[in-house]
Design an enzyme around this catalytic site. Structure first.
Site, PDB file in Angstrom:
ATOM      1  CG  LEU A  44      -9.137  -0.502   1.553  1.00 15.59           C
ATOM      2  CD1 LEU A  44      -8.673  -1.501   2.608  1.00 15.59           C
ATOM      3  CD2 LEU A  44      -9.652   0.763   2.228  1.00 15.59           C
ATOM      4  CG  ASP A  45      -6.511   5.241  -1.935  1.00 13.70           C
ATOM      5  OD1 ASP A  45      -7.003   4.923  -3.024  1.00 13.70           O
ATOM      6  OD2 ASP A  45      -6.928   6.190  -1.253  1.00 13.70           O
ATOM      7  CD  GLU A  46       1.516   1.850  -3.276  1.00 16.34           C
ATOM      8  OE1 GLU A  46       2.603   1.249  -3.259  1.00 16.34           O
ATOM      9  OE2 GLU A  46       1.251   2.750  -4.115  1.00 16.34           O
ATOM     10  CB  SER A  48      -6.102   3.029   2.665  1.00 15.50           C
ATOM     11  OG  SER A  48      -6.147   4.402   2.331  1.00 15.50           O
TER      12      SER A  48
END
Length: 190
Positions: A44-46, A48
């Site tokens: 998961l992106d930073e 998200s």
């Protein structure tokens, strides 16, 4: 004996345990004392949040990342998303990926009428003075870089907040941001 964890990744954390660049980043290891050899299954992106599965079992990682396992995201978008936009997302939209155009595979998507109770995000999104927001659910089996965000932007509704709520039949449920649960195994179904 492998170990498996379900976590609710908070906003602002990287989905990794080491970060070699100079800037200080929040890493998953700050949430719990994880065993050696632990890895995040998918990322998961930073910016998200939501469901992230961790394991010491590389084979489990392959199963979960397969194209057969659904990943469901709740997205808060800028504006009031409509059925026309949802239908476009369901049918597949064109997004940029590594400098080339890519058409997303057909997927499930629907408007979420009840505001999900995820609690406040670590960083305030914005307030109502900037216009209305709405929520949608998007279920994909593929996971290109920032794909869900690009999909909502492609239909004119940029993502403000993204929370993964389900991987296969593993649900986020009421796990709070930053909470870590150790489980015996992931019973991933397709």
């Amino acid at each position: 004996m492998h170990q498996h964890f379900i976590i609710h990744k908070p906003y602002g954390y990287l989905s990794q345990f080491k970060y070699e660049l100079k800037r200080k980043k929040k890493l998953l290891g700050e949430l719990h004392d994880f065993p050696e050899g632990i890895m995040a299954i998918g990322r998961l992106d930073e910016d998200s949040e939501g469901l992230l599965l961790l394991t010491t079992d590389g084979k489990m990682s392959e199963i979960v990342r397969s194209k057969k396992v659904e990943k469901e995201y709740y997205v808060q978008v800028d504006g009031i998303i409509n059925e026309e936009a949802i239908e476009k997302i369901q049918n597949g939209v064109e997004i940029g990926f590594e400098g080339i155009k890519y058409s997303t595979k057909p997927c499930k998507a629907f408007i979420v009428n009840e505001i999900p109770n995820f609690g406040e995000r670590g960083k305030k999104i914005r307030d109502e003075r900037h216009g209305p927001t709405s929520w949608a659910s998007i279920v994909v089996t593929e996971g290109k870089f920032r794909q869900v965000r690009k999909m909502t932007a492609a239909v004119g509704f940029p993502t403000l907040r993204l929370v993964r709520v389900r991987i296969g039949n593993v649900h986020l449920n009421n796990i709070q941001a930053g909470e870590v649960l150790e489980v015996a195994t992931f019973k991933i179904t397709e």
